[in-house]
Design a protein around this motif. Sequence first.
Motif, PDB file in Angstrom:
ATOM      1  N   UNK B   3      16.275 -29.656  77.133  1.00  0.00           N
ATOM      2  CA  UNK B   3      17.607 -29.311  77.625  1.00  0.00           C
ATOM      3  C   UNK B   3      18.467 -28.803  76.472  1.00  0.00           C
ATOM      4  N   UNK B   5      17.566 -27.134  73.963  1.00  0.00           N
ATOM      5  CA  UNK B   5      17.218 -25.742  73.682  1.00  0.00           C
ATOM      6  C   UNK B   5      17.912 -24.806  74.677  1.00  0.00           C
ATOM      7  N   UNK B   6      17.888 -25.193  75.955  1.00  0.00           N
ATOM      8  CA  UNK B   6      18.544 -24.364  76.980  1.00  0.00           C
ATOM      9  C   UNK B   6      20.045 -24.295  76.700  1.00  0.00           C
ATOM     10  N   UNK B   9      20.708 -21.974  73.820  1.00  0.00           N
ATOM     11  CA  UNK B   9      20.561 -20.575  74.239  1.00  0.00           C
ATOM     12  C   UNK B   9      21.752 -20.148  75.092  1.00  0.00           C
TER      13      UNK B   9
END
Lengths: 215, 438
Positions: B3, B5-6, B9
């Motif tokens: 999560x 990482x998301x 991003x």
Amino acid sequence: MAIIQTTNLQYTFSKGPQLIFPSFQAEENSELLILGSSGTGKTTLLHLLAGLRKPTVGEVKVNGLLLSSLSGAALDCFRGKNIGVVFQTSHFVQSLSVIDNILLAPYFSNNKVSKSDAEKMLDRLNILSKKNKKTSTLSVGEQQRVAIARALLNNPSLILADEPTSALDDENAKDVLNLLREQTHALNAALLIVTHDNRLKDEVKQRIELTALKS
Amino acid sequence: MKIIFIAWKNCWQKAGATTLTLLLLSFGVGIISMMLLLENQLSDKFNKNIKDIDFVLGAKGSPLQLILANVYHIDAPTGNIKVSEAQKIIKNPTVKEAIPLAYGDNYEGWRIVGTTPRYAEFYEVKLKEGKVFETPFEVTVGSYAAKELGLKLGQTFKSNHGLDKEGEEEEGHDQLFTVVGIYEASGTVIDRLILTPVESIWEVHDHGDHEESAHAGIVSAEDHDAEDHDAKEHADEDGHDHAEEEHAHEAGHDDHEEEREVTAYLLIKRLPIAPMILPQLVKNTNMQLALPAIEINRLNENFGIGMSVVKAVAILIMIISFLSVFISLFNALRERQYELAILRTLGGRRIQLFVLILLEGLFMVALGLIIGLVLSRVGITLLSDMAKDSFHDEFNAMIFLPQEYYLVGVTLGLGVVASLLPALRAFFMDISKTLSND
């Protein structure tokens, strides 16, 4: 055992029509087309089948399990593992690449799927070359393939497709249908397509017609 | 994939909005942190240097200037006072100790202060090498000054008249000062001074300083109060030479030279009644008695208003930046509601979406915080370079204050608050409804 079985499904909107759906079931390796013009509750039915919405009356069983017996995180997890959903227009996490987008499916359902499995899936759908692209740079047909890849990556036993072809031209529509069927056979799953797209009518033998019901 | 990482991003999906938020936040944090660092170090320097100095006795003028010049050595002196006139105050029984300070010369812009060894002892500054000055033209150098000037034991140098390096060449004096000792670093004002016996200053000005005695210089002449016999002899000799010269050129200066002068005395009281008695003694003289504690308080108050305004502006910027975090998350939420609904159909739980949105907000806030703290250090370093040029003093940019932990805590806390509503909205989202609104 039927993969999906519905009995006496009804849904009533708080300020709207009451929808009554015919009961049906689908076995392994089968296809079922649910046809209906707009306003007949196609999308509502699909959401009931996916456990995204709770029926007012009646029940849905997936793999023998009553969806209404699950709630919250358990239902989200069950859906993630057992049901693959392809939507009419594909929505992706815009900030992520194609491969990361389809890897969201195993991540959120706690399935162990390796990156190479995901690449194999993209390869099967002929979009491996786009794996590092952002989804917004793909054509509509390609996006739909990515959506299918994402729906199938968890090896679900039930594949629900909501108008998967209506945004596509004839050629792409045919492609997408074929892909869905091929993959369904490959996974031994049940494929349910909810659509008003008459082009699919002649392609799928088993079908149910929804009629507008008024309360 | 995680999560986290998301969320990371997603932060950069709307790079423009994120950058704006970061800019606002880092400026807000940067300014506040810089104010904290400055306040802390200034008050630290002020308090350390006031130490137990109760009064500064000096020439009439601005009392604050007197303090700044003689306690902190950052302003020009107010002028000189006669040693003889000062006696009745410094010999008063309520005064425990009086340390003389005599200005007039510099070396490469570093102040040479005529005083007694008691000055460094008073600040508890220890010797690093060599010895403490004893006779005229011996100097013991503060650690920072020694380092910056590259002065070594035994080295000699010529002084320049005045307090600024920019003094004209002709104003240079001929006498050679010899470095006999170097002090250890102490964090006090001694670090950036060159200390020498008062007599050195007197003698230097016997030779070189003819007319410009008003130029904060020290004029020496026959003075029967001189404690050091050696110095007295020197002074007498020099005074004599000088007087001859003086007479040759110009008459009428004699009255200037009748008495020795110093710039100020630092006084430490013996009795608590000193503040009531000493001001009476200064009345009707050309001298004044300033209280460092009071003047610095006054300075802090005036400074404080400025600092408060800057802080208020910084807090305003921070509030706007939190609004910016909130608005950008809310907008993103509206634009990405399908995305989030899809994550739910893929098996994502409500709490995961909640965490996702919260993390996005926290990433922005944390990044802004880090940039802000770095910015403030860069700012302090620049300020320190300026201070180095003008005051021969520096600020330490590489410290982390306890107050800054509060700043970090409060900022992260407010970041959570700003992200909470959008995150809760994601938590309670009706996915079926969202997906139906295609």
